[in-house]
Design a protein around this motif. Structure first.
Motif, short mmCIF file in Angstrom:
data_model
loop_
_atom_site.label_atom_id
_atom_site.label_comp_id
_atom_site.label_asym_id
_atom_site.label_seq_id
_atom_site.Cartn_x
_atom_site.Cartn_y
_atom_site.Cartn_z
N GLY A 1 0.93 -1.12 -0.08
CA GLY A 1 0.12 -0.07 0.02
C GLY A 1 0.73 1.28 0.00
O GLY A 1 1.97 1.20 0.73
N CYS A 2 0.36 2.50 -0.70
CA CYS A 2 1.09 3.50 -0.92
C CYS A 2 0.41 4.77 -0.47
O CYS A 2 -0.72 4.82 -0.65
N PHE A 3 0.97 5.66 0.27
CA PHE A 3 0.50 6.59 1.02
C PHE A 3 1.37 7.88 0.81
O PHE A 3 2.47 7.94 0.36
N SER A 4 0.60 8.98 0.58
CA SER A 4 1.17 10.31 0.66
C SER A 4 1.20 11.04 1.95
O SER A 4 0.42 10.67 2.89
N LEU A 5 2.21 11.94 2.21
CA LEU A 5 2.26 12.76 3.51
C LEU A 5 2.12 14.28 3.13
O LEU A 5 2.47 14.98 4.15
#
Length: 353
Positions: free
Chosen positions: A160-164
């Motif tokens: 899973g890939c997330f942005s900050l």
């Protein structure tokens, strides 16, 4: 501020990654996964995940046409060919009936994109991926804290890939991370984000080309502070989204898009379907009066229509085009006082339109 001052004071040490390492441990715990790898942006997380899954030139990746351009960019950066899948007839972002015939011998992965913290039927998607031998790389950049049948989005697939980025439920201005239970994938991701200087097992240092996707120590410290508040932020954004929908109420030409029974969205956006002429024009008008929304503020459009995607010769995806063009996705504010103002503006502008 004390933590940030401490980090800045230590920055002459070029080998220090204390804050990034602590953030990775805390992210892994928060997502209940074995590994979290921090990177410099959400797009970098997607690119890194693709490379860590062994995807490159000659490969194809399925992704919804109803997505942001950053998802497409990551696939192209990995050297693969994006294959756009139409939206479902029931409003889902990715139609499995359209996806299945687009799987070829070159297809390596499918990327579900959880826009506004929504996800559709992930069980059916995962079943299709397993049957076809595809990795599932979740673009969960807008989905911190969202759940599908109780499971956190970003932890359902291979990675899973997330942005900050600022505006996300966990943010530090700019940054990203990926989560996985696969130790080999995590090791390859960590190696890739730092020019392969820290190699994956069985591969010597600098034996492959990587890149610099490291998350800066001050940003990691800020992200740790934001992550510590995630439960409160999640509850607040969900409450704000519900309250905004209640305040807007029933308006001719505007239909609220509820979550499905399987979805527990994070309140990143409140969603409506616009049933009026020139819906994109209405979104732009709302942006002009200060209502941040995906179409009017950020120019969201179906990826196969994006000017930068025309060299890919994409196939038409008419349902995705319709769904995006008629979507009002309002970013929920963190300031409670803004909710009443936004609701009143939406009501006034929609009635005037």
């Amino acid at each position: 501020m004390a933590l940030l001052a401490q980090v800045v004071a230590s920055m002459p040490d070029p080998t220090s990654r204390e804050q990034a390492a602590l953030l990775e441990a805390e992210l892994a715990t928060a997502h209940n996964v074995a590994h979290a790898i921090t990177v410099s942006s959400g797009t970098a997380a997607l690119h890194t995940a693709l490379v860590a899954c062994g995807i490159g030139p000659g490969d194809e990746v399925l992704l919804p046409a109803a997505t942001v351009i950053m998802t497409v960019a990551a696939v192209v950066q990995a050297g693969a060919r994006p294959v756009f899948v139409d939206a479902g007839p029931d409003g889902g972002l990715l139609d499995l009936a359209d996806a299945a015939p687009k799987i070829t011998a070159r297809t390596r992965a499918v990327v579900p994109v959880h826009l506004a913290g929504r996800c559709g039927d992930l069980d059916a998607l995962t079943d299709l991926a397993v049957r076809a031998g595809l990795d599932v790389i979740e673009d969960a950049c807008q989905a911190h804290g969202s759940r599908y049948r109780g499971r956190l989005l970003g932890t359902v697939g291979t990675v899973g890939c997330f942005s900050l980025k600022d505006g996300k439920l966990v943010s530090c201005g700019e940054g990203g991370y990926l989560v996985t239970d696969n130790p080999d994938l995590a090791a390859r991701a960590a190696a890739f984000r730092t020019h392969w200087q820290t190699p994956a097992p069985g591969q010597p240092a600098l034996s492959r080309l990587g890149t610099n996707y490291r998350l800066a120590e001050p940003l990691a410290a800020l992200a740790r502070c934001s992550l510590a508040r995630l439960d409160d932020t999640l509850t607040h954004r969900q409450q704000v989204a519900r309250h905004l929908v209640e305040l807007v109420g029933d308006l001719p030409g505007l239909a609220h898009i509820p979550a499905t029974a399987d979805e527990q969205p994070n309140g990143y956006c409140a969603l409506w379907r616009i049933l009026l002429p020139d819906p994109r024009g209405l979104c732009r008008r709302l942006a002009d009066v200060g209502i941040v929304n995906s179409v009017g503020t950020f120019g969201l459009r179906a990826a196969h229509l994006h000017p930068a995607c025309q060299e890919l010769h994409p196939a038409p995806c008419p349902r995705a085009e319709r769904d995006i063009d008629t979507l009002l996705a309002v970013l929920t504010p963190e300031d409670d006082q803004r909710v009443d103002q936004i609701a009143a503006l939406i009501r006034n502008e929609v009635q005037a339109w």
